[in-house]
Design an enzyme around this catalytic site. Sequence first.
Site, short mmCIF file in Angstrom:
data_model
loop_
_atom_site.label_atom_id
_atom_site.label_comp_id
_atom_site.label_asym_id
_atom_site.label_seq_id
_atom_site.Cartn_x
_atom_site.Cartn_y
_atom_site.Cartn_z
N ALA A 69 4.41 36.48 -38.52
CA ALA A 69 5.53 35.69 -39.27
C ALA A 69 6.17 34.90 -37.95
CB ALA A 69 6.25 36.34 -40.05
N LEU A 80 10.04 41.13 -38.66
CA LEU A 80 9.22 40.32 -38.91
C LEU A 80 7.75 40.83 -38.44
CD1 LEU A 80 10.95 36.60 -38.46
CD2 LEU A 80 10.10 37.44 -40.72
N ASP A 81 6.84 40.45 -39.32
CA ASP A 81 5.51 40.64 -38.74
C ASP A 81 5.08 39.80 -37.47
OD1 ASP A 81 5.10 42.67 -40.30
OD2 ASP A 81 4.11 41.28 -41.86
N PRO A 82 4.28 40.15 -36.63
CA PRO A 82 3.78 39.21 -35.58
C PRO A 82 3.29 37.85 -36.02
CG PRO A 82 3.29 41.40 -34.88
CD PRO A 82 3.69 41.62 -36.41
#
EC number: 5.4.99.25
Length: 334
Positions: free
Chosen positions: A55, A51-53
Amino acid sequence: MTERAPRVRVQRRPVHGVLLLDKPLGFSSNDALQKVKWLLRAEKAGHTGTLDPLATGVLPLCFGAATKFSALQLDAPKTYEAIALLGTTTTTGDAEGEVLERRAVDPAQLTPERLAEVQRQFTGPIRQVPPMHSALKKDGKALYEYARAGVEVERPARDVTIHALNLALTLAGQAQAAIKITVTCSKGTYIRTLGEDIGGALGCGAHLTFLRRLDTGGLGVERCVTLAQIEALDEDARLGLLQPVQTLLAGHAVVTLGEQDAGRFLSGMRRRGPWPDAGAVAVYGERPHALLGVGHVLQGELIPDRLLSPLEIQQILQGAPRAHIERGTLETTL
């Protein structure tokens, strides 16, 4: 010169299971994994896709034997909620990038009928061009490395599937027009790209300002715990947060083997039985009841694919609350 305090060495231990983390904002998936691994003092850990930072939301963390099945979640459908701010595009497709372009947003274009039309346009099989700010590799180098160096490389479009999509007009920031996106999608879907493409279809551009994963492969955010909740507990209570390894195998058919067949299956031998063909089977031993691994059934043969080791099974049973397993019974079964 002030001497540094000696670094405390954490005594690692075998930990087996799945922890469903509600990943906090600003953490990379690996940062979150390493933090929880340290809190549990676990020997072996892995996550089930990044998951992206930017998100938040569902991030299943796998420990010990569960890491053998973490790839199953990579292929699972996922559900997200996102906010796409209309009228502004950025270099990254989200709020962390530099502004590329600002356009006026015409409220007259954001009718329910127009949103429904765009919603239909992006539901079902679609093609996406992966973003430059992604971990996909070109010639052994991640795309985001090229992007940071100011180099753009050609990326072929990829086929993905949007299983369900809902778009709703909302407001964000300083009462700016935005689209709330709720989407269930296949592996490989970039929600940042989806937000950008929806903004493009509406004629004004967009970038994500919020992204939350609500579900992955049937594991919902309502079952997750936060880092703060984990940190507030003592060590025994933290271990109590772990879900069993078979949490990752919810979609598998189940086969239970008797003592002799269980031992042979664990040795990698095929077993014959009255089972229908199945591409994914979770295999258990009968006495004691324990997960042995996964396999598939073809023409009455149960074929091992991924197995737990006898030591892993023993550690899981001994660590299971209220298991009451006698060592002699365990050794005979395995």
